[in-house]
Write an enzyme that holds these catalytic residues in place. Sequence first.
Site, PDB file in Angstrom:
ATOM      1  N   SER A 112       0.805  -1.215   0.000  1.00 47.46           N
ATOM      2  CA  SER A 112       0.000   0.000   0.000  1.00 47.46           C
ATOM      3  C   SER A 112       0.847   1.277   0.000  1.00 47.46           C
ATOM      4  O   SER A 112       1.634   1.483  -0.899  1.00 47.46           O
ATOM      5  CB  SER A 112      -0.956  -0.053   1.192  1.00 47.46           C
ATOM      6  OG  SER A 112      -1.895   0.971   1.099  1.00 47.46           O
ATOM      7  N   HIS A 113       0.704   2.084   1.045  1.00 42.96           N
ATOM      8  CA  HIS A 113       1.367   3.389   1.099  1.00 42.96           C
ATOM      9  C   HIS A 113       2.754   3.304   1.731  1.00 42.96           C
ATOM     10  O   HIS A 113       3.415   4.323   1.895  1.00 42.96           O
ATOM     11  CB  HIS A 113       0.491   4.326   1.914  1.00 42.96           C
ATOM     12  CG  HIS A 113       0.076   3.714   3.223  1.00 42.96           C
ATOM     13  ND1 HIS A 113      -0.833   2.677   3.276  1.00 42.96           N
ATOM     14  CD2 HIS A 113       0.487   3.929   4.476  1.00 42.96           C
ATOM     15  CE1 HIS A 113      -0.976   2.291   4.528  1.00 42.96           C
ATOM     16  NE2 HIS A 113      -0.183   3.033   5.281  1.00 42.96           N
ATOM     17  N   ASP A 276      -2.537   6.325  -3.490  1.00 47.02           N
ATOM     18  CA  ASP A 276      -1.384   5.691  -2.839  1.00 47.02           C
ATOM     19  C   ASP A 276      -0.760   4.594  -3.701  1.00 47.02           C
ATOM     20  O   ASP A 276      -1.100   4.441  -4.871  1.00 47.02           O
ATOM     21  CB  ASP A 276      -1.801   5.120  -1.477  1.00 47.02           C
ATOM     22  CG  ASP A 276      -2.694   3.910  -1.618  1.00 47.02           C
ATOM     23  OD1 ASP A 276      -3.427   3.836  -2.614  1.00 47.02           O
ATOM     24  OD2 ASP A 276      -2.655   3.033  -0.737  1.00 47.02           O
ATOM     25  N   ASP A 278      -1.053   1.333  -4.130  1.00 49.67           N
ATOM     26  CA  ASP A 278      -1.875   0.379  -4.874  1.00 49.67           C
ATOM     27  C   ASP A 278      -3.204   0.959  -5.353  1.00 49.67           C
ATOM     28  O   ASP A 278      -4.085   0.215  -5.803  1.00 49.67           O
ATOM     29  CB  ASP A 278      -2.124  -0.881  -4.032  1.00 49.67           C
ATOM     30  CG  ASP A 278      -2.827  -0.574  -2.718  1.00 49.67           C
ATOM     31  OD1 ASP A 278      -2.616   0.530  -2.178  1.00 49.67           O
ATOM     32  OD2 ASP A 278      -3.579  -1.431  -2.220  1.00 49.67           O
ATOM     33  N   ASP A 280      -5.789   2.400  -3.844  1.00 48.53           N
ATOM     34  CA  ASP A 280      -7.077   2.303  -3.155  1.00 48.53           C
ATOM     35  C   ASP A 280      -7.367   3.497  -2.251  1.00 48.53           C
ATOM     36  O   ASP A 280      -8.497   3.689  -1.829  1.00 48.53           O
ATOM     37  CB  ASP A 280      -7.228   0.965  -2.402  1.00 48.53           C
ATOM     38  CG  ASP A 280      -6.146   0.722  -1.381  1.00 48.53           C
ATOM     39  OD1 ASP A 280      -5.229   1.573  -1.263  1.00 48.53           O
ATOM     40  OD2 ASP A 280      -6.202  -0.319  -0.696  1.00 48.53           O
ATOM     41  N   ARG A 281      -6.341   4.300  -1.950  1.00 44.18           N
ATOM     42  CA  ARG A 281      -6.597   5.478  -1.094  1.00 44.18           C
ATOM     43  C   ARG A 281      -6.763   6.726  -1.943  1.00 44.18           C
ATOM     44  O   ARG A 281      -6.306   6.776  -3.077  1.00 44.18           O
ATOM     45  CB  ARG A 281      -5.417   5.702  -0.152  1.00 44.18           C
ATOM     46  CG  ARG A 281      -5.278   4.604   0.859  1.00 44.18           C
ATOM     47  CD  ARG A 281      -4.235   4.960   1.904  1.00 44.18           C
ATOM     48  NE  ARG A 281      -4.195   3.932   2.917  1.00 44.18           N
ATOM     49  CZ  ARG A 281      -3.745   4.094   4.139  1.00 44.18           C
ATOM     50  NH1 ARG A 281      -3.262   5.262   4.514  1.00 44.18           N
ATOM     51  NH2 ARG A 281      -3.753   3.101   4.999  1.00 44.18           N
ATOM     52  N   LYS A 375     -11.701  -0.380  -1.268  1.00 40.42           N
ATOM     53  CA  LYS A 375     -11.738   1.069  -1.356  1.00 40.42           C
ATOM     54  C   LYS A 375     -11.099   1.444  -2.689  1.00 40.42           C
ATOM     55  O   LYS A 375     -10.319   0.674  -3.249  1.00 40.42           O
ATOM     56  CB  LYS A 375     -11.031   1.716  -0.180  1.00 40.42           C
ATOM     57  CG  LYS A 375      -9.590   1.336   0.007  1.00 40.42           C
ATOM     58  CD  LYS A 375      -9.109   1.835   1.368  1.00 40.42           C
ATOM     59  CE  LYS A 375      -7.713   1.326   1.637  1.00 40.42           C
ATOM     60  NZ  LYS A 375      -7.486   1.022   3.041  1.00 40.42           N
TER      61      LYS A 375
HETATM   62  C1  G1P Z   1      -4.316   1.234   8.273  1.00 41.22           C
HETATM   63  C2  G1P Z   1      -5.520   2.137   8.387  1.00 41.22           C
HETATM   64  C3  G1P Z   1      -6.774   1.380   8.041  1.00 41.22           C
HETATM   65  C4  G1P Z   1      -6.638   0.760   6.650  1.00 41.22           C
HETATM   66  C5  G1P Z   1      -5.364  -0.057   6.573  1.00 41.22           C
HETATM   67  C6  G1P Z   1      -5.104  -0.595   5.165  1.00 41.22           C
HETATM   68  O1  G1P Z   1      -4.435   0.154   9.164  1.00 41.22           O
HETATM   69  O2  G1P Z   1      -5.629   2.688   9.688  1.00 41.22           O
HETATM   70  O3  G1P Z   1      -7.877   2.225   8.119  1.00 41.22           O
HETATM   71  O4  G1P Z   1      -7.736  -0.050   6.358  1.00 41.22           O
HETATM   72  O5  G1P Z   1      -4.245   0.732   6.955  1.00 41.22           O
HETATM   73  O6  G1P Z   1      -4.978   0.421   4.229  1.00 41.22           O
HETATM   74  P1  G1P Z   1      -3.709   0.117  10.605  1.00 41.22           P
HETATM   75  O7  G1P Z   1      -2.236   0.350  10.363  1.00 41.22           O
HETATM   76  O8  G1P Z   1      -4.290   1.259  11.392  1.00 41.22           O
HETATM   77  O9  G1P Z   1      -4.038  -1.218  11.177  1.00 41.22           O
HETATM   78 ZN    ZN Z   2      -3.464   1.160  -0.356  1.00 44.33          ZN
END
Ligand code: G1P
Ligand code: ZN
Length: 542
Positions: A112-113, A276, A278, A280-281, A375
Amino acid sequence: MIQAIITKPFADQDPGTSGLRKKVKIFETPHYTENFIQSIFDCTGKSKGKRLIVGGDGRFFNQQVIQKVLKIAAANGFASIMVGKGGILSTPAVSHLIQKYKAHGGIILSASHNPGGSDGDFGIKYNIASGGPAPEKVTKGIYACSQKIRCYRIANVGDIDLDRLGHQEIGGMKIEIVDPVRDYADLMEKLFDFQAIRQAIADGLRFRFDAMHAVSGPYAHEIFEKRLGFPTGTVIKGQPLPDFGNKNPDPNPVHAKDLIDLLMSDGGPDFGAASDGDGDRNLVIGKGIFITPSDSLAILAANAHLVKGYRAGVAGVARSMPTSTAIDRVAKKHRFFLYETPTGWKFFCNLLDMGLITLCGEESFGTGSSHVLEKDGLWAILMWLNILSITGKSALDIVRNHWREYGRNYYSRHDYEEVDTAAAKEMMKNLHDRLESLPGMEIGGFKIEKADEFVYHDPVDCSVSHNQGLRILFKNGSRIVFRLSGTGTQGATVRVYMERYEADPVLQEQNTQKALSTLISIADEIGNLKLYLNRNAPTVIT
Ligand code: G1P
Ligand code: ZN
């Protein structure tokens, strides 16, 4: 041609909030990645004759892992695999392809990010046949399989050319290399009124999209520039890079600061957005206004009826527990059913799949709808562009009018990253043990009404998820939530979420951190943050 390789379990293959996420170096450990892929196949039912979708965000190690997936899948009897050209597929695009082509599931390679590159992070996520992320019972099953694995099967063949569109084969398994963008862009064109956006562009709407050298670049070039006709150059950093240009592909005020500064400047465009790693954000910013994800969700829900794909109405809405309650006020007024779920998209999926909700979102820059079970960054941005085009209003006016009508929920999340894991757990345990004694207590003029651990009862499958964060609820509607992150790869991350409601329009234009200053000190005091975490300030404030 098919080899059985003897292996041993790795104790740490327990998927977190969003798949298995570790340092690249760990995934590079011999057998580590193969074990996990085999465990996915072992636990998700018969692979024989089935179709799989595979793609990733283009980060370092993406293509190597795709080759492993292809060879292990072939050895496990899959009939066909669809792969995005160059190994590229965004998370929402995978979700869509699973649904559209009735696949058994999908593997998404992304952290992800989180940072990329050889010293960065890598991740493997599994999505089930509905298109949604694997629910807890599946991730627990994968973990259980990973803990008793003795061997994995792999086809002993050369690498597949991931850049050649069309069909190839490993043994009896068909491999189809597809354009990663086309099907997804077609779906967006069905949901949104592209003509209205084209008209707004002709009338002068100016937009900037920062793809952060991550997966959404090719999607954004196609949708924003080619299909909608925004001028070339509207999409910046559109080329996916293995290290994301040596920056975190995290669309937040820290990593997308340049974009935010541009939107706050006099000559800036009308609307700005970023996505981000991938895809999805989403981050959305109006000229002169940063729009928090919680406000964005509430505003999209309040205006959804204006948008082509949502004219039939909104069945219900959902937010993750720490997300601000701005959406609750919209739900109340429009009489939408409202659901409060634990953090993580997977908890929305039963509700989406059963048609109980149409829109949902999280404070962590995640927003989506029933169009896919993930998302979806570009979807949220298109939703905004569509609402701006149809109403002809500026984003600033839309947000301000929303606050006037529903009140403003001042909201902020403070993250303490890479803290000592034992200390973070101890801090949470200590607070957990004191929860019962908190109601009735008054701190800084705020009276605590309720304090509990959030436990979720899924209304669809009746599963129960414990330990989903500690909530302190105040009499005046304010809230503080404490959680441990489930996505970090080093030490622990403590997240503290604060929220205060302001109904008076005269008091709705304050600086967020100032408006929340009392709650911030209360959180410090109740959680004993400084004492346990040995930090003077949070690492990231959003
Ligand atoms: C974090 C975000 C959560 C999101 C997840 C995946 O998870 O807080 O809302 O769904 O990344 O993108 P966390 O690190 O808080 O468990
Ligand atoms: Zn992501």
